[in-house]
Scaffold this motif. Structure first.
Motif, PDB file in Angstrom:
ATOM      1  N   THR A   1       0.897 -10.087  -8.044  1.00 19.08           N
ATOM      2  CA  THR A   1       0.436  -8.846  -7.442  1.00 19.08           C
ATOM      3  C   THR A   1       0.308  -7.785  -8.520  1.00 19.08           C
ATOM      4  O   THR A   1       1.143  -7.689  -9.414  1.00 19.08           O
ATOM      5  N   ILE A   2      -0.760  -6.980  -8.436  1.00 17.16           N
ATOM      6  CA  ILE A   2      -0.920  -5.862  -9.360  1.00 17.16           C
ATOM      7  C   ILE A   2      -1.068  -4.580  -8.550  1.00 17.16           C
ATOM      8  O   ILE A   2      -1.448  -4.604  -7.377  1.00 17.16           O
ATOM      9  N   SER A   3      -0.788  -3.474  -9.199  1.00 19.42           N
ATOM     10  CA  SER A   3      -0.875  -2.182  -8.513  1.00 19.42           C
ATOM     11  C   SER A   3      -2.340  -1.746  -8.394  1.00 19.42           C
ATOM     12  O   SER A   3      -3.228  -2.283  -9.061  1.00 19.42           O
ATOM     13  N   LYS A   4      -2.575  -0.753  -7.543  1.00 21.56           N
ATOM     14  CA  LYS A   4      -3.927  -0.200  -7.409  1.00 21.56           C
ATOM     15  C   LYS A   4      -4.396   0.397  -8.732  1.00 21.56           C
ATOM     16  O   LYS A   4      -5.558   0.266  -9.096  1.00 21.56           O
ATOM     17  N   ASP A   5      -3.474   1.037  -9.441  1.00 17.03           N
ATOM     18  CA  ASP A   5      -3.839   1.626 -10.738  1.00 17.03           C
ATOM     19  C   ASP A   5      -4.270   0.557 -11.732  1.00 17.03           C
ATOM     20  O   ASP A   5      -5.242   0.733 -12.464  1.00 17.03           O
ATOM     21  N   GLU A   6      -3.541  -0.561 -11.757  1.00 17.27           N
ATOM     22  CA  GLU A   6      -3.906  -1.658 -12.656  1.00 17.27           C
ATOM     23  C   GLU A   6      -5.249  -2.247 -12.256  1.00 17.27           C
ATOM     24  O   GLU A   6      -6.084  -2.568 -13.115  1.00 17.27           O
ATOM     25  N   ALA A   7      -5.488  -2.384 -10.970  1.00 16.35           N
ATOM     26  CA  ALA A   7      -6.777  -2.909 -10.486  1.00 16.35           C
ATOM     27  C   ALA A   7      -7.912  -1.987 -10.899  1.00 16.35           C
ATOM     28  O   ALA A   7      -8.957  -2.443 -11.386  1.00 16.35           O
ATOM     29  N   ARG A   8      -7.732  -0.687 -10.714  1.00 20.49           N
ATOM     30  CA  ARG A   8      -8.754   0.288 -11.133  1.00 20.49           C
ATOM     31  C   ARG A   8      -9.022   0.185 -12.630  1.00 20.49           C
ATOM     32  O   ARG A   8     -10.164   0.221 -13.073  1.00 20.49           O
ATOM     33  N   LYS A   9      -7.948   0.064 -13.406  1.00 25.23           N
ATOM     34  CA  LYS A   9      -8.068  -0.034 -14.865  1.00 25.23           C
ATOM     35  C   LYS A   9      -8.896  -1.267 -15.252  1.00 25.23           C
ATOM     36  O   LYS A   9      -9.784  -1.192 -16.092  1.00 25.23           O
ATOM     37  N   ARG A  10      -8.623  -2.396 -14.601  1.00 19.06           N
ATOM     38  CA  ARG A  10      -9.344  -3.635 -14.921  1.00 19.06           C
ATOM     39  C   ARG A  10     -10.816  -3.551 -14.535  1.00 19.06           C
ATOM     40  O   ARG A  10     -11.690  -3.995 -15.284  1.00 19.06           O
ATOM     41  N   VAL A  11     -11.091  -2.943 -13.381  1.00 22.18           N
ATOM     42  CA  VAL A  11     -12.489  -2.799 -12.950  1.00 22.18           C
ATOM     43  C   VAL A  11     -13.223  -1.858 -13.895  1.00 22.18           C
ATOM     44  O   VAL A  11     -14.350  -2.149 -14.325  1.00 22.18           O
ATOM     45  N   THR A  12     -12.598  -0.750 -14.247  1.00 22.43           N
ATOM     46  CA  THR A  12     -13.218   0.204 -15.179  1.00 22.43           C
ATOM     47  C   THR A  12     -13.511  -0.459 -16.509  1.00 22.43           C
ATOM     48  O   THR A  12     -14.596  -0.294 -17.083  1.00 22.43           O
ATOM     49  N   GLN A  13     -12.570  -1.245 -16.996  1.00 20.59           N
ATOM     50  CA  GLN A  13     -12.764  -1.946 -18.268  1.00 20.59           C
ATOM     51  C   GLN A  13     -13.916  -2.941 -18.169  1.00 20.59           C
ATOM     52  O   GLN A  13     -14.747  -3.033 -19.076  1.00 20.59           O
ATOM     53  N   ALA A  14     -13.993  -3.666 -17.072  1.00 17.17           N
ATOM     54  CA  ALA A  14     -15.065  -4.648 -16.887  1.00 17.17           C
ATOM     55  C   ALA A  14     -16.427  -3.958 -16.823  1.00 17.17           C
ATOM     56  O   ALA A  14     -17.403  -4.428 -17.429  1.00 17.17           O
ATOM     57  N   VAL A  15     -16.506  -2.838 -16.130  1.00 12.17           N
ATOM     58  CA  VAL A  15     -17.767  -2.089 -16.038  1.00 12.17           C
ATOM     59  C   VAL A  15     -18.181  -1.602 -17.414  1.00 12.17           C
ATOM     60  O   VAL A  15     -19.357  -1.696 -17.798  1.00 12.17           O
ATOM     61  N   GLU A  16     -17.244  -1.100 -18.168  1.00  9.74           N
ATOM     62  CA  GLU A  16     -17.546  -0.625 -19.530  1.00  9.74           C
ATOM     63  C   GLU A  16     -18.024  -1.769 -20.424  1.00  9.74           C
ATOM     64  O   GLU A  16     -18.948  -1.595 -21.230  1.00  9.74           O
TER      65      GLU A  16
ATOM     66  N   VAL B   1     -19.656  -4.393 -19.469  1.00  8.86           N
ATOM     67  CA  VAL B   1     -21.036  -4.697 -19.072  1.00  8.86           C
ATOM     68  C   VAL B   1     -21.974  -3.643 -19.632  1.00  8.86           C
ATOM     69  O   VAL B   1     -23.021  -3.951 -20.208  1.00  8.86           O
ATOM     70  N   ARG B   2     -21.619  -2.381 -19.475  1.00 10.02           N
ATOM     71  CA  ARG B   2     -22.467  -1.280 -19.976  1.00 10.02           C
ATOM     72  C   ARG B   2     -22.670  -1.360 -21.485  1.00 10.02           C
ATOM     73  O   ARG B   2     -23.747  -1.055 -21.994  1.00 10.02           O
ATOM     74  N   ASN B   3     -21.644  -1.759 -22.205  1.00  9.51           N
ATOM     75  CA  ASN B   3     -21.719  -1.816 -23.666  1.00  9.51           C
ATOM     76  C   ASN B   3     -22.284  -3.137 -24.180  1.00  9.51           C
ATOM     77  O   ASN B   3     -22.358  -3.343 -25.394  1.00  9.51           O
ATOM     78  N   GLY B   4     -22.633  -4.036 -23.274  1.00  6.57           N
ATOM     79  CA  GLY B   4     -23.176  -5.321 -23.682  1.00  6.57           C
ATOM     80  C   GLY B   4     -22.139  -6.260 -24.266  1.00  6.57           C
ATOM     81  O   GLY B   4     -22.484  -7.213 -24.967  1.00  6.57           O
ATOM     82  N   GLU B   5     -20.878  -6.008 -24.003  1.00  6.87           N
ATOM     83  CA  GLU B   5     -19.789  -6.822 -24.548  1.00  6.87           C
ATOM     84  C   GLU B   5     -19.351  -7.935 -23.592  1.00  6.87           C
ATOM     85  O   GLU B   5     -18.625  -8.837 -23.996  1.00  6.87           O
ATOM     86  N   ALA B   6     -19.785  -7.851 -22.344  1.00 11.71           N
ATOM     87  CA  ALA B   6     -19.353  -8.832 -21.345  1.00 11.71           C
ATOM     88  C   ALA B   6     -20.114 -10.138 -21.523  1.00 11.71           C
ATOM     89  O   ALA B   6     -21.277 -10.153 -21.889  1.00 11.71           O
ATOM     90  N   VAL B   7     -19.422 -11.231 -21.274  1.00 14.02           N
ATOM     91  CA  VAL B   7     -20.054 -12.545 -21.283  1.00 14.02           C
ATOM     92  C   VAL B   7     -20.406 -12.869 -19.834  1.00 14.02           C
ATOM     93  O   VAL B   7     -19.516 -13.082 -19.009  1.00 14.02           O
ATOM     94  N   LEU B   8     -21.691 -12.869 -19.523  1.00 13.61           N
ATOM     95  CA  LEU B   8     -22.142 -13.093 -18.151  1.00 13.61           C
ATOM     96  C   LEU B   8     -22.700 -14.497 -18.007  1.00 13.61           C
ATOM     97  O   LEU B   8     -23.267 -15.058 -18.946  1.00 13.61           O
ATOM     98  N   LEU B   9     -22.548 -15.062 -16.829  1.00 12.25           N
ATOM     99  CA  LEU B   9     -23.063 -16.397 -16.541  1.00 12.25           C
ATOM    100  C   LEU B   9     -24.520 -16.318 -16.098  1.00 12.25           C
ATOM    101  O   LEU B   9     -24.930 -15.348 -15.470  1.00 12.25           O
ATOM    102  N   THR B  10     -25.254 -17.370 -16.405  1.00  8.94           N
ATOM    103  CA  THR B  10     -26.593 -17.485 -15.838  1.00  8.94           C
ATOM    104  C   THR B  10     -26.432 -17.854 -14.366  1.00  8.94           C
ATOM    105  O   THR B  10     -25.355 -18.273 -13.938  1.00  8.94           O
TER     106      THR B  10
END
Length: 85
Positions: A44-59, A61-70
């Motif tokens: 289990t993770i806290s809401k704050d940790e979940a927000r942090k992970r989502v924000t990091q993932a969005v960033e 993607v925006r910065n082109g650093e994410a590895v996305l699947l076809t």
């Protein structure tokens, strides 16, 4: 004690064929099923940790650093996951 009424012939037939009058095994398997259904195995993770992970993932993607699947890779992984359930 409570009674669960099942209004689904397919499920009723399955239970009857697997357990017959063996209510102890049926109850035991049902309890195991419920416990497994309530726990996905991830900590289990806290809401704050979940927000942090989502924000990091969005960033990422925006910065082109994410590895996305076809789409093909995604479909393959999803199909394999669904088979494992």
């Amino acid at each position: 004690m409570q009674t669960i009424q099942i209004n689904n012939p397919e499920i009723e037939n399955f239970i009857s064929s697997q357990y017959g009058n063996n209510t102890q095994d049926l109850l035991s398997d049902f309890v195991k099923f419920v416990k497994l259904s309530l726990d996905d195995g991830y900590p289990t993770i806290s809401k704050d940790e979940a927000r942090k992970r989502v924000t990091q993932a969005v960033e990422e993607v925006r910065n082109g650093e994410a590895v996305l699947l076809t789409q093909e890779e995604y479909d393959k992984e999803m199909n394999e996951f669904m088979k494992s359930l």
